[in-house]
Enzyme design. Structure first.
Site, PDB file in Angstrom:
ATOM      1  N   GLY A   1      21.152  34.825  44.268  1.00  0.00           N
ATOM      2  CA  GLY A   1      22.302  35.118  43.191  1.00  0.00           C
ATOM      3  C   GLY A   1      23.703  34.490  43.503  1.00  0.00           C
ATOM      4  O   GLY A   1      23.650  33.661  44.568  1.00  0.00           O
TER       5      GLY A   1
ATOM      6  N   ARG B   1      18.092  32.628  34.212  1.00  0.00           N
ATOM      7  CA  ARG B   1      18.030  31.739  35.101  1.00  0.00           C
ATOM      8  C   ARG B   1      16.752  31.857  35.711  1.00  0.00           C
ATOM      9  O   ARG B   1      16.129  30.836  36.185  1.00  0.00           O
ATOM     10  CB  ARG B   1      19.081  32.441  36.480  1.00  0.00           C
ATOM     11  CG  ARG B   1      19.055  31.502  37.521  1.00  0.00           C
ATOM     12  CD  ARG B   1      20.112  31.969  38.369  1.00  0.00           C
ATOM     13  NE  ARG B   1      21.479  31.563  37.806  1.00  0.00           N
ATOM     14  CZ  ARG B   1      22.923  32.002  37.937  1.00  0.00           C
ATOM     15  NH1 ARG B   1      22.685  33.363  38.723  1.00  0.00           N
ATOM     16  NH2 ARG B   1      23.715  31.650  37.628  1.00  0.00           N
TER      17      ARG B   1
ATOM     18  N   ASP C   1      32.657  31.359  43.685  1.00  0.00           N
ATOM     19  CA  ASP C   1      34.090  31.600  43.311  1.00  0.00           C
ATOM     20  C   ASP C   1      34.499  32.113  44.844  1.00  0.00           C
ATOM     21  O   ASP C   1      33.898  32.612  45.708  1.00  0.00           O
ATOM     22  CB  ASP C   1      34.626  32.587  42.383  1.00  0.00           C
ATOM     23  CG  ASP C   1      33.697  32.548  41.010  1.00  0.00           C
ATOM     24  OD1 ASP C   1      34.499  31.912  40.184  1.00  0.00           O
ATOM     25  OD2 ASP C   1      32.676  33.007  40.911  1.00  0.00           O
TER      26      ASP C   1
END
EC number: 2.4.2.1
Length: 233
Positions: free
Chosen positions: A89, A24, A204
C-alpha cells in the site's frame, strides 16, 4: 463463500497480495500476472488469481482501515486457507529517514485503534510481521537493488489526523510512516496462525509536505509490486 467474498473454495492460492484499492488489484492482475481470472467481486471488492513466473498467486482488495482489512483477512485465512498475506500500500512519511518513493517494510505497527486491545483483553499487543516473510522481502530487495527502509509504522483510524503534534514523537520511536491497516493485519494473522507482512510506498511526506504526482505514484508502486511478486515467487 463468505458474506464478503464469493469465490469458490480452491480459487485462492496459499499466497495472496492485498491492496486497499480494488482497482489497483485489477491493475496488478492485468499488467503483471499470466492467466489472471477474477474470482470475487462482492461490493466491487475485487479478487484475482493468476500466475507470476509460473507460480500461482492471488490478489485481494481490502478497503480502507483496520475494520475493513481484518474482515477480508479473517475470511481469507479461515475459509480459503490462505497462508501468506502480503499487504502492499501507500503511506505518509513522518520521519527524515525516508523520502518520496521509498519502500518501507513495517517491522512493527502501533495504532490509535482499540481493536487489538479488545482482542488482547485490554493489554498491549506487539503487532509484528512474520520473520520468514520479512527476511524474504529484505533479501529480495537486496537482489533487486532496492533500498528497503525498515522500521515501525503507525496504523491510524483517521486519514485526516488531528494528532499531527504527535508526529515528532512517533519519529523519535522509529516510526517511519502512517498508514491505516498493518496493526490489524498483523494481529489477525497472529491470532489465526498465518504469515503476514506489510510493505508501503511513500506517496506523501507529512512533515515536508512533499507529494508524488499521479504518474509518479504509479511508477513507484510498480517497483513495490515487482518486489512483492518476486519475493512470493
Amino acid at each position: 463463500m463468505t458474506p464478503h467474498i464469493n469465490a469458490k473454495i480452491g480459487d485462492f492460492y496459499p499466497q495472496c497480495l492485498l491492496c486497499g484499492d480494488p482497482l489497483r488489484v485489477s491493475y496488478i492482475a492485468k499488467k503483471f500476472l499470466q492467466d489472471a481470472k477474477e474470482i470475487t467481486n462482492v461490493r466491487n471488492m475485487l479478487g484475482f488469481s493468476g500466475k507470476y513466473k509460473g507460480k500461482g498467486i492471488s490478489l485481494m482488495g481490502h478497503g480502507m482501515g483496520i475494520a475493513s482489512c481484518t474482515i477480508y483477512v479473517t475470511e481469507l485465512i479461515k475459509t480459503y486457507q490462505v497462508k501468506e498475506l502480503l499487504r502492499i500500500g501507500t503511506c505518509g512519511a513522518i520521519s527524515p529517514k525516508v523520502g518520496l518513493k521509498d519502500i518501507i517494510m513495517a517491522m512493527g505497527a502501533s495504532t490509535d485503534s482499540k481493536t487489538n486491545r479488545v482482542r488482547f483483553l485490554n493489554h498491549d499487543l506487539s503487532a509484528t510481521p512474520d520473520f520468514e516473510l520479512s527476511l524474504r522481502a529484505y533479501q529480495t530487495a537486496k537482489r533487486l537493488g532496492i533500498d528497503l527502509k525498515v522500521g515501525n509504522v503507525f496504523s491510524s483510524d483517521f486519514f485526516y489526523s488531528f494528532e499531527t503534534h504527535a508526529f515528532d514523537l512517533m519519529a523519535q520511536y522509529n516510526h517511519l510512516a502512517i498508514e491505516m491497516e498493518a496493526a490489524g493485519l498483523y494481529a489477525t494473522a497472529m491470532e489465526l496462525s498465518a504469515k503476514a507482512l506489510c510493505l508501503c510506498s511513500v506517496s506523501d511526506h507529512l512533515i515536508t509536505k512533499e507529494a508524488l504526482s499521479p504518474k509518479e505514484r504509479v511508477e513507484s508502486f510498480d517497483n513495490m509490486i515487482i518486489l512483492a511478486l518476486e519475493m512470493m515467487s
